[in-house]
Write a protein that holds these residues in place. Structure first.
Motif, PDB file in Angstrom:
ATOM      1  N   SER A   1      -6.557 -43.617   2.023  1.00 35.07           N
ATOM      2  CA  SER A   1      -7.126 -44.222   3.224  1.00 35.07           C
ATOM      3  C   SER A   1      -7.549 -43.129   4.203  1.00 35.07           C
ATOM      4  N   ASP A   2      -8.358 -43.496   5.192  1.00 36.22           N
ATOM      5  CA  ASP A   2      -8.763 -42.534   6.227  1.00 36.22           C
ATOM      6  C   ASP A   2      -7.545 -41.955   6.934  1.00 36.22           C
ATOM      7  N   GLU A   3      -6.540 -42.798   7.149  1.00 34.92           N
ATOM      8  CA  GLU A   3      -5.326 -42.334   7.829  1.00 34.92           C
ATOM      9  C   GLU A   3      -4.588 -41.310   6.967  1.00 34.92           C
ATOM     10  N   GLU A   4      -4.510 -41.577   5.658  1.00 33.73           N
ATOM     11  CA  GLU A   4      -3.814 -40.647   4.757  1.00 33.73           C
ATOM     12  C   GLU A   4      -4.584 -39.338   4.621  1.00 33.73           C
ATOM     13  N   ILE A   5      -5.917 -39.423   4.590  1.00 31.76           N
ATOM     14  CA  ILE A   5      -6.721 -38.203   4.565  1.00 31.76           C
ATOM     15  C   ILE A   5      -6.504 -37.417   5.854  1.00 31.76           C
ATOM     16  N   GLY A   6      -6.409 -38.131   6.970  1.00 30.11           N
ATOM     17  CA  GLY A   6      -6.151 -37.478   8.249  1.00 30.11           C
ATOM     18  C   GLY A   6      -4.817 -36.743   8.261  1.00 30.11           C
ATOM     19  N   THR A   7      -3.791 -37.354   7.679  1.00 31.88           N
ATOM     20  CA  THR A   7      -2.476 -36.708   7.602  1.00 31.88           C
ATOM     21  C   THR A   7      -2.532 -35.467   6.729  1.00 31.88           C
ATOM     22  N   LEU A   8      -3.251 -35.569   5.603  1.00 32.21           N
ATOM     23  CA  LEU A   8      -3.405 -34.414   4.710  1.00 32.21           C
ATOM     24  C   LEU A   8      -4.134 -33.278   5.428  1.00 32.21           C
ATOM     25  N   VAL A   9      -5.217 -33.631   6.134  1.00 34.07           N
ATOM     26  CA  VAL A   9      -5.981 -32.628   6.873  1.00 34.07           C
ATOM     27  C   VAL A   9      -5.101 -31.938   7.914  1.00 34.07           C
ATOM     28  N   GLN A  10      -4.315 -32.717   8.648  1.00 33.98           N
ATOM     29  CA  GLN A  10      -3.452 -32.147   9.679  1.00 33.98           C
ATOM     30  C   GLN A  10      -2.412 -31.212   9.060  1.00 33.98           C
ATOM     31  N   SER A  11      -1.847 -31.612   7.920  1.00 33.35           N
ATOM     32  CA  SER A  11      -0.851 -30.762   7.252  1.00 33.35           C
ATOM     33  C   SER A  11      -1.463 -29.436   6.839  1.00 33.35           C
ATOM     34  N   MET A  12      -2.672 -29.471   6.301  1.00 29.47           N
ATOM     35  CA  MET A  12      -3.329 -28.237   5.860  1.00 29.47           C
ATOM     36  C   MET A  12      -3.695 -27.355   7.061  1.00 29.47           C
TER      37      MET A  12
ATOM     38  N   TYR B   1     -15.209 -33.026   5.170  1.00 30.84           N
ATOM     39  CA  TYR B   1     -15.840 -32.897   3.847  1.00 30.84           C
ATOM     40  C   TYR B   1     -14.934 -32.155   2.874  1.00 30.84           C
ATOM     41  N   GLU B   2     -14.307 -31.076   3.360  1.00 29.20           N
ATOM     42  CA  GLU B   2     -13.378 -30.338   2.506  1.00 29.20           C
ATOM     43  C   GLU B   2     -12.400 -29.546   3.359  1.00 29.20           C
ATOM     44  N   ILE B   3     -11.260 -29.261   2.751  1.00 27.38           N
ATOM     45  CA  ILE B   3     -10.237 -28.420   3.367  1.00 27.38           C
ATOM     46  C   ILE B   3     -10.401 -27.018   2.810  1.00 27.38           C
ATOM     47  N   ASN B   4     -10.484 -26.040   3.687  1.00 23.56           N
ATOM     48  CA  ASN B   4     -10.622 -24.645   3.268  1.00 23.56           C
ATOM     49  C   ASN B   4      -9.295 -23.929   3.471  1.00 23.56           C
ATOM     50  N   ILE B   5      -8.658 -23.615   2.352  1.00 22.38           N
ATOM     51  CA  ILE B   5      -7.326 -22.996   2.348  1.00 22.38           C
ATOM     52  C   ILE B   5      -7.062 -22.504   0.937  1.00 22.38           C
ATOM     53  N   THR B   6      -6.300 -21.426   0.777  1.00 21.14           N
ATOM     54  CA  THR B   6      -5.885 -21.054  -0.574  1.00 21.14           C
ATOM     55  C   THR B   6      -4.838 -22.055  -1.045  1.00 21.14           C
ATOM     56  N   LEU B   7      -4.813 -22.315  -2.329  1.00 17.44           N
ATOM     57  CA  LEU B   7      -3.835 -23.270  -2.843  1.00 17.44           C
ATOM     58  C   LEU B   7      -2.411 -22.768  -2.604  1.00 17.44           C
ATOM     59  N   PHE B   8      -2.232 -21.450  -2.675  1.00 16.51           N
ATOM     60  CA  PHE B   8      -0.886 -20.908  -2.464  1.00 16.51           C
ATOM     61  C   PHE B   8      -0.388 -21.260  -1.055  1.00 16.51           C
ATOM     62  N   ASP B   9      -1.244 -21.101  -0.063  1.00 21.39           N
ATOM     63  CA  ASP B   9      -0.821 -21.427   1.299  1.00 21.39           C
ATOM     64  C   ASP B   9      -0.777 -22.933   1.543  1.00 21.39           C
ATOM     65  N   ALA B  10      -1.561 -23.707   0.796  1.00 20.71           N
ATOM     66  CA  ALA B  10      -1.490 -25.167   0.905  1.00 20.71           C
ATOM     67  C   ALA B  10      -0.120 -25.688   0.469  1.00 20.71           C
ATOM     68  N   MET B  11       0.580 -24.880  -0.343  1.00 19.03           N
ATOM     69  CA  MET B  11       1.887 -25.274  -0.858  1.00 19.03           C
ATOM     70  C   MET B  11       3.050 -24.718  -0.023  1.00 19.03           C
ATOM     71  N   GLN B  12       2.774 -24.294   1.214  1.00 12.92           N
ATOM     72  CA  GLN B  12       3.817 -23.719   2.080  1.00 12.92           C
ATOM     73  C   GLN B  12       4.952 -24.684   2.359  1.00 12.92           C
ATOM     74  N   GLY B  13       4.631 -25.969   2.410  1.00 11.73           N
ATOM     75  CA  GLY B  13       5.658 -26.934   2.766  1.00 11.73           C
ATOM     76  C   GLY B  13       5.181 -28.348   2.553  1.00 11.73           C
ATOM     77  N   THR B  14       5.722 -29.254   3.337  1.00 13.11           N
ATOM     78  CA  THR B  14       5.386 -30.669   3.225  1.00 13.11           C
ATOM     79  C   THR B  14       4.899 -31.163   4.588  1.00 13.11           C
ATOM     80  N   VAL B  15       4.738 -32.467   4.705  1.00 12.71           N
ATOM     81  CA  VAL B  15       4.360 -33.040   6.003  1.00 12.71           C
ATOM     82  C   VAL B  15       5.433 -32.765   7.054  1.00 12.71           C
ATOM     83  N   LYS B  16       6.621 -32.383   6.589  1.00 10.16           N
ATOM     84  CA  LYS B  16       7.700 -32.052   7.522  1.00 10.16           C
ATOM     85  C   LYS B  16       7.587 -30.630   8.056  1.00 10.16           C
ATOM     86  N   GLY B  17       6.746 -29.806   7.398  1.00  6.51           N
ATOM     87  CA  GLY B  17       6.574 -28.422   7.829  1.00  6.51           C
ATOM     88  C   GLY B  17       6.877 -27.443   6.709  1.00  6.51           C
TER      89      GLY B  17
END
Length: 592
Positions: free
Chosen positions: A362-373, A393-409
């Motif tokens: 959903s737009d809300e879930e995409i928004g949460t993902l964007v905020q986390s990244m 349109y897209e999130i620009n981040i290395t995958l390694f840094d995208a895996m820093q944590g969760t929605v909790k930080g």
């Protein structure tokens, strides 16, 4: 004139009749078919190869590394030679195919605004460097087919109104209603250009330096067949059709995924496979999942399609600790019929595309993902919707840094989470593609973003080879840990028949915390249960839920632990993956 040549000529003419049904061409269809056949090297006096339908020209051994020609550089040698040195030293037993992103002279977009399609960028090396890599690895070339650079000779001739390319480009009336046109960028669609023939408004799907071709002109098609022939002669074994979904435009439509675009791909497939049936065509169509699947055709278009929905769904799974959406998507994906397969990836030179997640999140879930990244240092690239709204349109981040944590930080599980994501991808139906910066565990490159002003530069680091060697030789560096453990996973994967790209796959129902699927080899000799804990807490698997055959010997291919009790439990640490196989232990040891 042989019967095979006649048959092929008739087939190509049929493609052309469909493509140009609504276009007045100066060349009769039959003559155009003959010219295309001669251009790619299919002559009347030669034996014509008849491709075997539904044949898989790939197996579990195939691993593609995606890289720029200068992702690794070394003083006093060409970057393409340094890339070969890197491959030979660090990837010899893991990677067997290499996608070198556009290595031609260019003016912008890190290669995807091509000035000259026939030469190698002097800053990268020469054709000899390309041939050296092609001699040891299956080489994927980009066919940047939708557009070229505004600094190309063709566009210069368009401005002058004479010479090759002067009639290659699409123009439109700026007063026409173009509101329905699908846009991947926020820049104006039309570029006002002064030419010898007056003011022209040139179509630019991506940027004003990337001017779109007009495939209604058969000369454009002939030119690209010449380019394909040139690439085959220089070692291309795979073709990536860049941004091909936008190829054909009709005002009043969305100008994406049009029937003529599909037919052009079918035509190219017909020509290429009669030259060399083993050459693989992959379509790069960063669009919603249902539309993406249409590029298989009936096993007569792309051999493989990018699995664009996988990256956003998998990253969302890892940061939320809930695989529900990834599991639902996987269950909805049709098995690729023989002769076709998926191209799986979770990181690329661009970013994590969000359009393929539309309708899945959903737009809300995409928004949460964007905020986390963004919390992990990522940048966001935007597009204009049909109604003029700005959407991510897209999130620009290395995958390694995208895996820093969760929605909790952020947390302590970055490496484990990163490797878990790759283990999930490596076992899936399809051919795996790994971006070089994922193999190396590269972090966000903020200096490059500052220097270029481009968000995508965050994941396009240029490594100094001596610095990289030092990092990879240090057992304490993240780069050493990632490459060592990823290489181990890849080697295990390559030894399993059940990981053939077209082996049977079923999704397992293990709840939101455990993502699982079952693979069975084409000869039905091997089964593998692939199960990953996508949370930061320990999880248990009740083996009776998997219905393991009690008379078989079961082993976790990753840890090498044997399963003693098929009715017992397996405990998974946070972000641990198991590949439970019915392979005999002694047979497994021999395979290693």
């Amino acid at each position: 004139m042989t019967k095979r040549w006649d048959y092929l000529h008739e087939k190509i003419s049929h493609h052309l009749q469909f493509i140009y049904a609504d276009v007045v061409t100066s060349t009769p269809i039959g003559e155009l078919a003959t010219e295309l056949m001669n251009t790619i090297g299919l002559n009347q006096e030669d034996d014509i190869v008849i491709p075997e339908p539904h044949r898989n020209y790939w197996d579990e051994q195939d691993i593609v590394m995606i890289t720029y020609g200068d992702s690794v550089i070394n003083e006093h040698e060409s970057p393409l030679f340094t890339l070969f040195r890197f491959l030979h030293t660090y990837c010899k037993n893991t990677v067997n195919k290499v996608h070198i992103l556009p290595f031609f002279p260019f003016s912008s977009d890190d290669g995807f605004s091509v000035i000259n399609y026939s030469s190698v960028n002097e800053s990268l090396g020469t054709w000899s460097d390309v041939h050296r890599i092609a001699a040891e690895y299956g080489l994927m070339f980009d066919l940047v087919i939708n557009h070229c650079s505004s600094r190309s000779m063709w566009f210069d001739n368009f401005i002058k109104g004479e010479g090759p390319g002067s009639d290659f480009f699409l123009t439109a009336d700026p007063t026409a209603d173009l509101t329905d046109v699908t846009r991947p960028r926020t820049s104006p669609l039309l570029r006002e250009t002064e030419t010898a023939n007056g003011t022209q408004h040139v179509w630019c799907t991506f940027s004003h330096d990337q001017v779109d071709f007009d495939f209604r002109n058969p000369k454009v098609l002939i030119t690209f067949i010449q380019i394909i022939k040139h690439y085959i002669d220089n070692g291309a074994k795979l073709f990536r059709l860049d941004a091909v979904a936008f190829l054909w435009k009709i005002i009043g439509t969305k100008c994406i995924n049009l029937p003529q675009t599909h037919e052009v791909i079918r035509l190219m497939r017909t020509l290429i496979e009669h030259v060399d049936p083993s050459i693989i065509i992959i379509t790069e169509t960063n669009i919603p999942n249902r539309e993406n699947l249409t590029y298989f055709g009936n096993a007569n278009e792309a051999h493989a399609i990018y699995n664009f929905s996988l990256p956003p769904l998998l990253v969302n799974t890892m940061v939320t600790g809930d695989c529900t959406y990834l599991k639902s998507w996987m269950m909805s994906m049709p098995p690729a019929q023989n002769g076709t397969t998926y191209f799986n990836f979770i990181a690329s030179h661009d970013g994590i595309g969000l359009r393929p997640a539309e309708g899945l999140l959903s737009d809300e879930e995409i928004g949460t993902l964007v905020q986390s990244m963004q919390n992990f240092g990522g940048r966001i690239s935007w597009r204009s919707s049909e109604h003029g709204q700005q959407k991510p349109y897209e999130i620009n981040i290395t995958l390694f840094d995208a895996m820093q944590g969760t929605v909790k930080g952020p947390d302590k599980f970055q490496v484990d989470r990163f490797l878990c994501a790759h283990a999930m991808m490596l076992g899936m139906e399809g051919i795996p593609g790994l971006y070089i910066h994922s193999l190396l565990g590269t972090s966000n490159d903020y200096d490059k973003v500052a220097n270029t002003g481009q968000n995508r530069s965050i994941n396009r680091k240029r490594w100094d080879y001596s610095e990289l060697e030092s990092q990879l030789d240090s057992p304490y560096s993240q780069h050493h840990k990632v490459l060592t453990r990823l290489s181990q996973l890849i080697r295990i994967r390559k030894a399993q028949e059940a990981f053939h790209p077209n082996a049977t796959q079923f999704t397992l129902q293990l709840g939101p915390s455990l993502f699982g699927y079952w693979r069975q080899s084409l000869n039905r000799r091997q089964s593998i249960f692939c199960i990953s804990n996508v949370t930061d807490e320990e999880q248990s698997i009740l083996l009776s839920d998997l219905n393991l055959i009690g008379t078989d010997n079961w082993i976790d291919l990753i840890t090498r632990d044997q399963i003693e009790d098929v009715l017992g439990f397996v405990q998974l640490k946070p972000y641990q993956t198991v590949w439970l196989s019915n392979m005999d232990y002694e047979e497994y040891r021999k395979s290693q």
